[in-house]
Design a protein around this motif. Structure first.
Motif, mmCIF file in Angstrom:
data_model
loop_
_atom_site.group_PDB
_atom_site.id
_atom_site.type_symbol
_atom_site.label_atom_id
_atom_site.label_comp_id
_atom_site.label_asym_id
_atom_site.label_seq_id
_atom_site.Cartn_x
_atom_site.Cartn_y
_atom_site.Cartn_z
ATOM 1 N N THR A 1 0.719 -1.024 0.057
ATOM 2 C CA THR A 1 0.020 -0.017 0.003
ATOM 3 C C THR A 1 0.912 1.141 -0.106
ATOM 4 N N ARG A 2 2.050 1.120 0.488
ATOM 5 C CA ARG A 2 3.028 2.282 0.644
ATOM 6 C C ARG A 2 4.120 2.479 -0.685
ATOM 7 N N GLU B 1 -5.681 0.644 6.474
ATOM 8 C CA GLU B 1 -4.544 1.157 5.504
ATOM 9 C C GLU B 1 -4.973 0.936 4.166
ATOM 10 N N LEU C 1 -7.837 3.160 2.808
ATOM 11 C CA LEU C 1 -6.960 4.429 2.508
ATOM 12 C C LEU C 1 -6.487 4.474 1.054
ATOM 13 N N TYR C 2 -5.839 3.193 0.879
ATOM 14 C CA TYR C 2 -5.148 3.026 -0.592
ATOM 15 C C TYR C 2 -6.178 2.940 -1.638
ATOM 16 N N VAL D 1 -0.626 7.250 1.593
ATOM 17 C CA VAL D 1 -0.821 6.119 2.492
ATOM 18 C C VAL D 1 0.502 6.351 3.233
#
Ligand SMILES: *Cc1c(COP(=O)(O)O)cnc(C)c1O
Length: 497
Positions: free
Chosen positions: A8-9, A328, A331-332, A342
């Motif tokens: 996700t990051r 999380e 949010l992505y 994110v």
């Protein structure tokens, strides 16, 4: 279609779903997501005629594209073939004018079975191409540990080591874990609370020296935590399956939207509903239902997630959580895949204990999700009312969601409450809610009293506990947990075996 998974990051280092399942968490601390599999709608038509296993095969095959059809079929057969005590696996039953999606028919009587019967099968399949042995390490406040033990027991190439806070799980939960059968399982009580145990497990996962020593034995550590894609994906199935059951019952017509009320802790269960919606299921609203630990309700209302708040011990302990890790992933997706955003929100959470989400992303989230909360007293009232009025016995977690539903006017859509635990896992709390005096009752006496009072039956694996021998009695200090993991790995995977 891009069928790979990534953090996700960051978009760097894409992996297959098998690699994502083995790793659990991405190297940068993010959660694994795939853009392609949710962007390509699933053809739902063939789902309606099938049964739970056939629906599971289709959904899993779609979301885990690097598993072959045969591999998925084998996993589904082993996970759900004869492990649930209801032929529907997750039956939908009426509660008043609404519906209960019963996720409690697995071997440990909690909804985590649906995912934790499947995850070990997926991991076993994924590691077949890897060759190394997997040691699952898990801290639990009660339900996850037992469900992980039951899922991983005697799965080839896998071991499982569970830590629970000494004296802080219910009688029934303690016996469920301490009597677990299997040649590859280890259970330890830890002096401290759940956060102590969980914190030390995180440290163990980050311990390079330990990893190198275990690698020398051909073993690596992994987690059965609900951030693993292999736990999330099996949960998508029952949303689609519930819709199919409502169609069969004539409770909805094809295309009608359905609202789901989900008792929430780590946000895994309700996120699976969002995945189902992204795959094309007519989901109306997803209600995120919290107990007194209502950080998610505040987040939905304000756009700020703030974990700096007191922790409340409630009668729904599996939802006593301040950091809902799976948020999380939402949010992505709600930011259309903005990894940078994110990553910066998660850095804020780590550094400041809070983050604030930009308004357009909150709008996207609020277009599907609503928040609702319930106090312990409200839940006790709901348990009593639902029993007296509808003849349905709820556990304290399910009662959180039912309380949120009862506080709202029906909007003309079918409403489904997810039932996440059997009332017999928390018999004393349920008896007290029904107005009984429970002073001096141990877990089994409470089960007996609840059965006599309501004419309902405890799930067989729970009543059988009183006759089972306790295998695990060791209590360790927090700083001895790493050594315990190494000992367990040595016992499960003897050198040269
Ligand atoms: C874990 C659990 C929940 C919360 O589920 P999440 O996926 O963590 O949101 C709710 N009820 C019960 C009984 C549970 O064990």
């Amino acid at each position: 279609m891009d069928s790979f998974y990534h953090s996700t990051r960051s978009l760097l280092e894409p992996v297959t779903s098998k690699q994502a399942i083995l790793a659990g968490i991405a190297p940068d601390g993010g959660l694994y997501v795939s853009d392609g599999v949710l962007a390509s709608p699933l053809d739902l038509e063939p789902l309606w005629a099938g049964d739970y296993p056939s629906r599971a095969r289709r959904v899993l095959g779609h979301l885990l594209p690097d598993f072959t059809e045969q591999e998925v079929a084998g996993c589904v057969r082993r996970a759900y073939g004869d492990t649930f005590d209801d032929p529907a696996v997750t039956p939908v039953t009426p509660v008043g004018d609404d519906w209960l999606l019963e996720l409690v028919h697995g071997p440990t009587s909690a909804f985590k079975d649906v995912a934790l019967q499947m995850l070990p099968q997926l991991m076993g399949q994924a590691r077949a191409g890897d060759g190394r042995d997997v040691m699952i390490v898990c801290a639990t406040s009660g339900d996850t540990g037992k469900a992980a033990l039951a899922g991983f027991a005697d799965v080839e190439g896998c071991g499982v080591c569970v830590f629970y806070p000494d004296g802080k799980v219910s009688d029934v939960q303690h016996l469920q874990m301490a009597t677990q059968a299997g040649g590859n399982v280890a259970v330890y009580a830890v002096r401290g609370n759940f956060d102590d145990a969980q914190g030390e497990v995180k440290r163990i996962f980050a311990d390079r020296d330990l990893a190198v020593r275990l690698a020398g034995e051909g073993v690596f550590l992994s987690s059965a935590n609900s951030i693993n894609v292999g736990r999330l994906v099996p949960q998508v199935v029952y949303y689609l399956d519930a819709y199919a059951q409502l169609l069969e019952r004539g409770a909805v017509a094809m295309g009608d939207e359905v609202d789901f009320y989900v008792p929430t802790g780590n946000f895994g269960d309700v996120l699976a509903g969002y995945y189902a919606k992204r795959l094309g299921l007519p989901v109306g609203r997803l209600h995120v239902c919290s107990n007194a630990n209502d950080v998610l309700c505040d987040f939905l209302a304000t756009g700020t997630y703030d974990r700096r708040r007191p922790f409340h011990k409630t009668i729904s302990p599996s939802m006593d959580i301040l950091v809902s890790s799976n948020l999380e992933r939402l949010l992505y997706f709600a930011s259309d895949g903005d990894c940078e955003l994110v990553a910066s929100l998660m850095a804020d959470l780590a550094e400041k204990g809070a983050y604030t989400v930009p308004a357009p992303v909150m709008d996207a989230i609020r277009s599907t999700f609503s928040g609702g909360r319930a106090t312990d007293d409200e839940c006790r009232g709901t348990i009593r009312r639902t029993w007296e009025r509808d003849g349905v016995l709820l556990d304290p977690h399910t009662a959180v969601a039912k309380t949120v539903l009862d506080a709202q006017e029906p909007q003309g859509r079918a409403r489904v409450v997810l039932a996440t635990a059997s009332p017999y896992k928390f018999p004393a709390e349920v008896l007290a809610a029904l107005g009984e005096d429970v002073a001096g009752l141990d877990g089994f006496a409470a089960m007996d009293r609840l059965a006599a009072l309501t004419g309902t039956e405890p799930p067989a694996p729970l009543s059988a506990l009183r006759d089972r021998a306790v295998r695990f009695t060791e209590v360790v200090d927090r700083d001895a947990m790493g050594a315990a993991v190494e000992r367990a790995a040595g016992a499960v995977f003897p050198a040269g075996a």
